[in-house]
Scaffold this active site. Structure first.
Site, PDB file in Angstrom:
ATOM      1  N   ASN A 172       3.834  -3.994  -7.551  1.00  0.00           N
ATOM      2  CA  ASN A 172       5.007  -4.128  -6.692  1.00  0.00           C
ATOM      3  C   ASN A 172       6.177  -4.685  -7.497  1.00  0.00           C
ATOM      4  OD1 ASN A 172       6.538  -4.166  -4.291  1.00  0.00           O
ATOM      5  ND2 ASN A 172       6.040  -6.318  -3.930  1.00  0.00           N
TER       6      ASN A 172
ATOM      7  N   ASP B 246      -1.996 -12.105  -0.593  1.00  0.00           N
ATOM      8  CA  ASP B 246      -0.963 -13.138  -0.507  1.00  0.00           C
ATOM      9  C   ASP B 246       0.370 -12.511  -0.881  1.00  0.00           C
ATOM     10  OD1 ASP B 246      -2.805 -15.174   0.138  1.00  0.00           O
ATOM     11  OD2 ASP B 246      -3.315 -15.422  -1.981  1.00  0.00           O
ATOM     12  N   LEU B 247       1.261 -12.392   0.060  1.00  0.00           N
ATOM     13  CA  LEU B 247       2.507 -11.652  -0.103  1.00  0.00           C
ATOM     14  C   LEU B 247       3.315 -12.162  -1.288  1.00  0.00           C
ATOM     15  CD1 LEU B 247       4.393  -9.469   1.014  1.00  0.00           C
ATOM     16  CD2 LEU B 247       5.419 -11.243   2.461  1.00  0.00           C
ATOM     17  N   ASP B 248       3.617 -11.252  -2.221  1.00  0.00           N
ATOM     18  CA  ASP B 248       4.462 -11.519  -3.385  1.00  0.00           C
ATOM     19  C   ASP B 248       3.950 -12.672  -4.246  1.00  0.00           C
ATOM     20  OD1 ASP B 248       6.128  -9.473  -2.653  1.00  0.00           O
ATOM     21  OD2 ASP B 248       7.582 -10.752  -1.629  1.00  0.00           O
ATOM     22  N   GLU B 249       2.640 -12.882  -4.252  1.00  0.00           N
ATOM     23  CA  GLU B 249       2.077 -13.961  -5.062  1.00  0.00           C
ATOM     24  C   GLU B 249       0.984 -13.468  -6.011  1.00  0.00           C
ATOM     25  OE1 GLU B 249       0.897 -17.384  -2.857  1.00  0.00           O
ATOM     26  OE2 GLU B 249       2.765 -17.492  -1.722  1.00  0.00           O
TER      27      GLU B 249
END
EC number: 3.5.1.10
Length: 295
Positions: free
Chosen positions: A201, A237-240
């Site tokens: 991403n 875990d979103l954007d981690e």
């Protein structure tokens, strides 16, 4: 007599003699090492290796790839008894076999356009098999490069069905990687788990981190001095997820929100393309919640 080049990657508990053991195995099978990089992580006790080597092929004395894989599998088994985590992971791939990817996008086309251009120009070591979007807006762009486009709209009620269709496309196109090139939807935990280490991403990254709509306008209103972009593997875990690459640029009080947006889009495109290429060249090895990059 002809030659074929391979890439070997290895992650295992750190111990003495790993490089020597791998090099000796290659020499015993008539292979010649052309590039070698390794790293021992003192904090995790893990060892990481990437080797490129050339093997003879096409003659009666050629290296049999299955035999070579069997030899590596046997050798890798010896690396599992070292300190720390006993988990051993290795991979052997021919360099002339190009990975394939699906690019997912919503309405912002700068990263998609950059990837399509780089592939056509021979600047990416990966093939774009298809473009998937929850909007029809960028079908013209995929068409202009002769790449299949799939419009898969999504609602909260159809999310599971839509993600099931994505997995079907991954299988039907024999895809190694999914790239979220400003795909503005959160993937489910089930999809993230199933495609672990195979989804990249890109997103903007500021200090402080501005979430939600119009992040560059938020950055402008707070007078930031640095803007940037982060390419990372996707996890639940979103954007981690583990970071692969980051790009930054200094900005100042004279920059408008529109200028920040333009700079940010350039940073996003560069960071994503570099991350995709490193992944395609098998230069990225996962190290827990971070990565080892052999660039």
């Amino acid at each position: 007599m002809s030659e074929r080049e391979y890439v070997l990657t290895l992650a295992c508990p750190d111990s003495r003699g790993i490089v020597a053991a791998v090099a000796n195995l290659l020499a015993d099978h008539g292979c010649n090492i052309t590039e070698s990089q390794q790293y021992g992580d003192h904090f995790t006790g893990r060892f990481f290796l990437r080797m490129q080597f050339v093997a003879e092929s096409g003659t009666s004395g050629a290296v049999d790839e299955d035999v070579l894989r069997g030899a590596f599998a046997s050798l890798a088994g010896d690396f599992g008894s070292g300190p720390g985590d006993s988990f051993v992971e290795w991979d052997l791939q021919a360099r002339d076999v190009r990975p394939r990817m699906i690019v997912m996008v919503s309405k912002f086309g700068h990263c998609l356009n950059d990837l399509l251009y780089r592939q056509r120009s021979g600047l990416l070591d990966i093939d774009i098999a298809a473009v998937v979007s929850n909007h029809p807006d960028l079908e013209f762009l995929a068409d202009s490069y002769g790449v299949d486009f799939h419009h898969l709209p999504i609602t909260p009620q159809t999310k599971r069905e839509q993600e099931g269709r994505i997995l079907e496309l991954v299988d039907s196109y024999d895809v190694d990687l999914v790239v979220l090139a400003r795909y503005m939807q959160v993937l489910s935990e089930q999809l993230c788990t199933k495609m672990s280490g195979r989804i990249i991403n890109i997103h903007h990254s500021f200090l402080p981190s501005f979430k939600g709509a119009r992040p560059y306008h938020q950055a402008h209103s707070r007078g930031v001095k640095l803007i940037g972009a982060t390419a990372h593997y996707v996890t639940a875990d979103l954007d981690e997820g583990p970071i692969i690459e980051q790009e930054v640029s200094r900005v100042g009080h004279t920059h408008s929100p529109e200028q920040l947006t333009a700079i940010g889009r350039d940073l996003e495109s560069v960071a994503l393309a570099r991350a995709v290429n490193w992944h395609a060249q098998r230069r990225v090895l996962l190290n827990g919640e971070k990565t080892v990059i052999f660039d």
